[in-house]
Design a protein around this motif. Structure first.
Motif, PDB file in Angstrom:
ATOM      1  N   SER A 126     -17.893   6.570   1.854  1.00 36.93           N
ATOM      2  CA  SER A 126     -16.652   7.846   1.104  1.00 36.93           C
ATOM      3  C   SER A 126     -17.088   8.625   0.399  1.00 36.93           C
ATOM      4  N   LYS A 127     -16.845   9.581  -0.601  1.00 36.43           N
ATOM      5  CA  LYS A 127     -17.258  10.592  -1.642  1.00 36.43           C
ATOM      6  C   LYS A 127     -15.984  10.037  -2.688  1.00 36.43           C
ATOM      7  N   HIS A 128     -14.277   9.842  -1.763  1.00 35.12           N
ATOM      8  CA  HIS A 128     -13.415   9.698  -2.739  1.00 35.12           C
ATOM      9  C   HIS A 128     -13.410   8.621  -3.585  1.00 35.12           C
ATOM     10  N   MET A 129     -13.415   9.238  -4.989  1.00 40.37           N
ATOM     11  CA  MET A 129     -13.310   8.558  -5.857  1.00 40.37           C
ATOM     12  C   MET A 129     -11.673   7.308  -5.978  1.00 40.37           C
ATOM     13  N   GLY A 130     -10.592   7.663  -5.049  1.00 37.22           N
ATOM     14  CA  GLY A 130      -9.219   6.711  -5.603  1.00 37.22           C
ATOM     15  C   GLY A 130      -9.757   5.118  -4.812  1.00 37.22           C
ATOM     16  N   GLU A 131      -9.598   4.517  -5.926  1.00 40.55           N
ATOM     17  CA  GLU A 131      -9.751   2.907  -5.971  1.00 40.55           C
ATOM     18  C   GLU A 131      -9.896   2.281  -4.811  1.00 40.55           C
ATOM     19  N   ARG A 149      -9.378  -1.281  -1.819  1.00 41.54           N
ATOM     20  CA  ARG A 149      -8.343  -2.131  -2.012  1.00 41.54           C
ATOM     21  C   ARG A 149      -8.559  -3.149  -2.822  1.00 41.54           C
ATOM     22  N   ASN A 169       0.845  -1.221  -0.463  1.00 36.32           N
ATOM     23  CA  ASN A 169       0.300   0.066  -0.069  1.00 36.32           C
ATOM     24  C   ASN A 169       0.691   0.801   0.387  1.00 36.32           C
ATOM     25  N   LEU A 193      -7.823  -3.453   4.685  1.00 38.67           N
ATOM     26  CA  LEU A 193      -9.302  -2.343   5.188  1.00 38.67           C
ATOM     27  C   LEU A 193     -10.465  -2.697   3.437  1.00 38.67           C
ATOM     28  N   THR A 195     -10.954  -3.646  -4.939  1.00 40.84           N
ATOM     29  CA  THR A 195     -10.150  -2.597  -6.551  1.00 40.84           C
ATOM     30  C   THR A 195      -9.110  -3.170  -7.650  1.00 40.84           C
ATOM     31  N   ARG A 196      -7.850  -2.821  -6.705  1.00 43.64           N
ATOM     32  CA  ARG A 196      -6.886  -2.369  -6.183  1.00 43.64           C
ATOM     33  C   ARG A 196      -5.586  -4.170  -6.763  1.00 43.64           C
ATOM     34  N   ILE A 197      -6.580  -4.860  -6.203  1.00 40.08           N
ATOM     35  CA  ILE A 197      -6.077  -6.241  -5.678  1.00 40.08           C
ATOM     36  C   ILE A 197      -6.741  -7.032  -7.015  1.00 40.08           C
TER      37      ILE A 197
END
Lengths: 235, 235
Positions: B167-172, B174, B136, B161, B176-178
């Motif tokens: 959340s309103k955050h648009m980052g991926e 965990r 991470n 996590l 999605t990342r994996i």
């Protein structure tokens, strides 16, 4: 001659892809109908074709079209001939790796320096900085270098997030991570919040959107800058 | 002969450094007084001496001491002679870079395979997997490779996590990342939540702690495993 938009995100919460920035894109892409789209960052692993389709849906609202670089036989020539370029978000390591693999770094630097309008969002903005050392992405592939396009003389941290004081999670905050970056690197980092962007026009770099941005300079206390602030003195 | 603890985090919320796992460390380090500590990951950029001091404060509660590898003239010899080894958290890229710079990868693999007890937390756990492609951390330095120690035949994602639906955050997320990782890599990934750890003993790999862990296998729907589950069939 530079004319660049470096956007924190493609999409703000509750709104469609690129919707919040379409007015400014009309100005950036003035007089240009077709934009060369570079889909290499592959968000969620979607195909280059699928990604280009999403962009075309958004661009159709301002009467533009996008053509994916993957449809050209010679991507270097495609960049040289492009009227404007858009590099979208996804994974910064995947994007950087693909740019190196296709030997596109120098050509991109040359055409953007000479005035080809450029739009970057998220990963496509990260690579506008000196290096990708301040990306938030997972390093799912190993690129040959972390050196990036250097359209601005500092590093970018897109999707900048303030510390969540109510969190019980023990992972580092974004601010801690950027401070750790400065134990090994000296260039400034600009944390751009979702909904903000930098507009680079010739030698001017201006923060746009409604939000402040957070600036991290080596050996200085981080500080906020307001929309409209000129950032061209940072380096 | 392996005897390894791979912990998601050094510290759980509201508790002191290593406190939650001290009972298990007493067993891991049974009969051993002094542990070789590798502070290379440098959390928040603190010095190797400062970091070793923090570890000694925790270890004193179970009557152990830690000696930093940076105090030895020859780190390879220090690893060969160590009775037990602890690699602490911080930044996985910084840690990996320093392990390669000091040519310690093969020696660490050899001694741990031969039975030297090993404790890893956070970054020190990430490197127990096949590669660091599922860290991470922010890539603040460029290591010569992402290949890691391979104490287990899969990848580790510490500080796992769950998606925050509010959340309103648009980052991926965990997850999605994996999933993106699996567009480019085929080995399984275990997401270990804070407070959980893997205990590797010879050919057995068991999930410990109170929480479930999330397993991501290539081309499969991710699933949860309960504490006590044997994971040695995963590869």
């Amino acid at each position: 001659m530079k004319n660049i938009i470096i956007a924190s995100t493609s999409t703000i919460h509750g709104s469609g892809y690129l919707d919040y920035i379409l007015d400014d894109l009309t100005i950036l892409f003035k007089g240009i109908k077709d934009i060369l789209f570079i889909p290499y960052a592959r968000p969620s692993g979607i195909s280059h074709d699928e990604y280009t389709k999403i962009v075309n849906t958004a661009f159709s609202k301002i009467d533009k079209t996008a053509t994916g670089i993957h449809t050209y036989e010679n991507p270097i020539e495609a960049i040289k001939k492009a009227k404007a370029i858009f590099i979208g978000g996804g994974n910064t390591f995947v994007l950087t790796n693909q740019l190196y693999k296709n030997d596109l770094i120098h050509t991109l630097q040359a055409v953007v320096k000479n005035g080809t309008p450029y739009l970057g969002t998220s990963a496509g903005s990260n690579i506008c900085g000196l290096t990708i050392n301040t990306t938030n992405d997972m390093p799912i592939v190993y690129p040959p270098s972390f050196k990036a396009l250097g359209f601005v003389p500092f590093n970018i941290n897109p999707h900048y997030l303030d510390p969540n004081k109510s969190s019980k999670h023990m992972g580092e905050t974004r601010e801690t991570r950027i401070k750790e970056f400065h134990n090994f690197n000296t260039q400034p980092v600009i944390g751009i919040r979702e909904g903000s962007w930098l507009h680079v026009k010739d030698y001017s770099i201006i923060l746009k959107g409604d939000l402040t941005a957070r600036v991290f300079e080596y050996n200085k206390v981080p500080y906020e800058v307001k929309p409209g602030t000129e950032l061209n003195q940072l380096k």
